[in-house]
Write an enzyme that holds these catalytic residues in place. Structure first.
Site, PDB file in Angstrom:
ATOM      1  N   ALA A  70       0.812  -1.216   0.000  1.00  0.00           N
ATOM      2  CA  ALA A  70       0.000   0.000   0.000  1.00  0.00           C
ATOM      3  C   ALA A  70       0.846   1.267   0.000  1.00  0.00           C
ATOM      4  O   ALA A  70       0.313   2.358   0.166  1.00  0.00           O
ATOM      5  CB  ALA A  70      -0.931  -0.003   1.209  1.00  0.00           C
ATOM      6  N   GLY A 119       3.874   4.177  -3.173  1.00  0.00           N
ATOM      7  CA  GLY A 119       5.202   3.580  -3.119  1.00  0.00           C
ATOM      8  C   GLY A 119       5.208   2.105  -3.455  1.00  0.00           C
ATOM      9  O   GLY A 119       6.236   1.562  -3.846  1.00  0.00           O
ATOM     10  N   GLU A 122       5.792   2.125  -7.012  1.00  0.00           N
ATOM     11  CA  GLU A 122       7.197   2.455  -7.248  1.00  0.00           C
ATOM     12  C   GLU A 122       8.078   1.227  -7.024  1.00  0.00           C
ATOM     13  O   GLU A 122       9.021   0.986  -7.790  1.00  0.00           O
ATOM     14  CB  GLU A 122       7.620   3.611  -6.338  1.00  0.00           C
ATOM     15  CG  GLU A 122       6.935   4.927  -6.708  1.00  0.00           C
ATOM     16  CD  GLU A 122       7.273   6.066  -5.772  1.00  0.00           C
ATOM     17  OE1 GLU A 122       7.601   7.164  -6.256  1.00  0.00           O
ATOM     18  OE2 GLU A 122       7.205   5.862  -4.535  1.00  0.00           O
ATOM     19  N   GLU A 142      -1.019  10.161  -4.178  1.00  0.00           N
ATOM     20  CA  GLU A 142      -0.268  11.200  -3.482  1.00  0.00           C
ATOM     21  C   GLU A 142      -0.970  12.557  -3.531  1.00  0.00           C
ATOM     22  O   GLU A 142      -0.927  13.322  -2.553  1.00  0.00           O
ATOM     23  CB  GLU A 142       1.147  11.314  -4.070  1.00  0.00           C
ATOM     24  CG  GLU A 142       2.106  10.232  -3.621  1.00  0.00           C
ATOM     25  CD  GLU A 142       1.982   8.928  -4.393  1.00  0.00           C
ATOM     26  OE1 GLU A 142       2.810   8.036  -4.181  1.00  0.00           O
ATOM     27  OE2 GLU A 142       1.044   8.805  -5.216  1.00  0.00           O
ATOM     28  N   ARG A 145      -3.395  12.863  -0.816  1.00  0.00           N
ATOM     29  CA  ARG A 145      -2.786  12.808   0.513  1.00  0.00           C
ATOM     30  C   ARG A 145      -2.018  14.085   0.848  1.00  0.00           C
ATOM     31  O   ARG A 145      -1.509  14.238   1.947  1.00  0.00           O
ATOM     32  CB  ARG A 145      -1.813  11.622   0.597  1.00  0.00           C
ATOM     33  CG  ARG A 145      -2.427  10.273   0.252  1.00  0.00           C
ATOM     34  CD  ARG A 145      -3.215   9.697   1.398  1.00  0.00           C
ATOM     35  NE  ARG A 145      -3.595   8.326   1.115  1.00  0.00           N
ATOM     36  CZ  ARG A 145      -4.835   7.905   0.867  1.00  0.00           C
ATOM     37  NH1 ARG A 145      -5.829   8.778   0.898  1.00  0.00           N
ATOM     38  NH2 ARG A 145      -5.098   6.645   0.603  1.00  0.00           N
TER      39      ARG A 145
END
Length: 269
Positions: A70, A119, A122, A142, A145
């Site tokens: 996550a 991430g 990523e 992102e 957030r």
């Protein structure tokens, strides 16, 4: 046992060895949906820094529980209340981990399921092959957030799907899954029976049969070549080809091809 591949030396990764130098590396924080904290990143750096020298020939990367990953451990990040300098160095360690994966020369096949978010995407993008099941979903939340990517999405995810699609994902929180995710380039394989791990293991077992130096070139040189100018890449490719294509271990395989005893490439049935 080499400490790099010793399961007892890891807390947040579960390491298991299979036949022929194949290892399964599993993110092991299921109650956190395998979110990446500082300790997990350090363990990824340690494993992938020493994997090739420890005799690892291929890695299947997975996540324990219902989700692959996550992303950034937001609770740890919030509690740490980091300064800009502190978080910059956290990001640099993420880059260190993911660069060790992409450029380390050991083939990595990611068996993805559930959330591959922020991430987590990523991390998955640093693998060389990604396998999903129908329930796997990708997102870069992102923007919602109030944060920004720090683990290479602007490099690897944009390379996979294009800059503007990546920007759209971050701005809007758009989610991709299923065949659409494969067609977009987020993964190369989708399994219809829900078994991304089984397909990833099949691919890894096949890849582990390749000569290690050949796999090293494929999983390291190609990424380096893509960072070069066309002229520099052509020269470097010739140098790598000169080394790999004359390796003594390849002679037997080339002889089998010359004698017509090697498997031939056939069209899909």
């Amino acid at each position: 046992m080499n400490d790099v591949v010793n399961p007892a030396s890891y807390e947040n990764l579960a390491i298991s060895e299979r036949d022929n130098g194949l290892f399964v590396v599993t993110l092991n924080r299921p109650t956190k949906r395998n979110a990446l904290d500082v300790a997990t990143i350090e363990e990824l750096i340690r494993f992938f820094s020493g994997a090739r020298m420890a005799g690892v020939r291929a890695v299947v990367l997975s996540g324990e529980g219902d989700h692959f990953c996550a992303g950034l451990d937001l609770v740890e990040h919030w509690k740490a209340d980091r300064s800009p300098d502190d978080f910059m160095h956290v990001c640099l360690r993420w880059h260190e981990a993911f660069n060790k994966m992409e450029y380390g020369g050991v083939p990595i096949i990611a068996a993805l399921k559930g959330a591959v978010v922020g991430g987590g995407l990523e991390l998955a993008s640093a693998a060389h092959i990604r396998v999903i099941d129908p329930g796997t979903y990708f997102a870069l939340p992102e923007g919602q957030r109030g944060i920004f990517t720090g683990g290479g999405a602007t490099i690897r995810v944009s390379d996979m799907i294009g800059k503007y699609r990546m920007i759209d994902m971050i701005l809007t929180g758009r989610v991709y899954q299923g065949q659409e995710a494969v067609d977009l380039g987020l993964a190369q394989y989708i399994t219809e029976d829900g078994g991304s791990m089984a397909k990833a293991m099949e691919l890894a077992e096949q890849i582990a049969q390749n000569l290690p130096l050949t796999n090293f070139a494929i999983c390291s040189a190609i990424s380096h070549l893509n960072n070069m100018s066309g002229m520099d890449a052509a020269y470097a490719e010739a140098v790598v080809g000169g080394v790999v294509n004359t390796q003594p271990a390849a002679r037997e395989r080339l002889e089998a091809f010359a004698n017509k005893t090697a498997a031939r490439v056939r069209p899909n049935s």
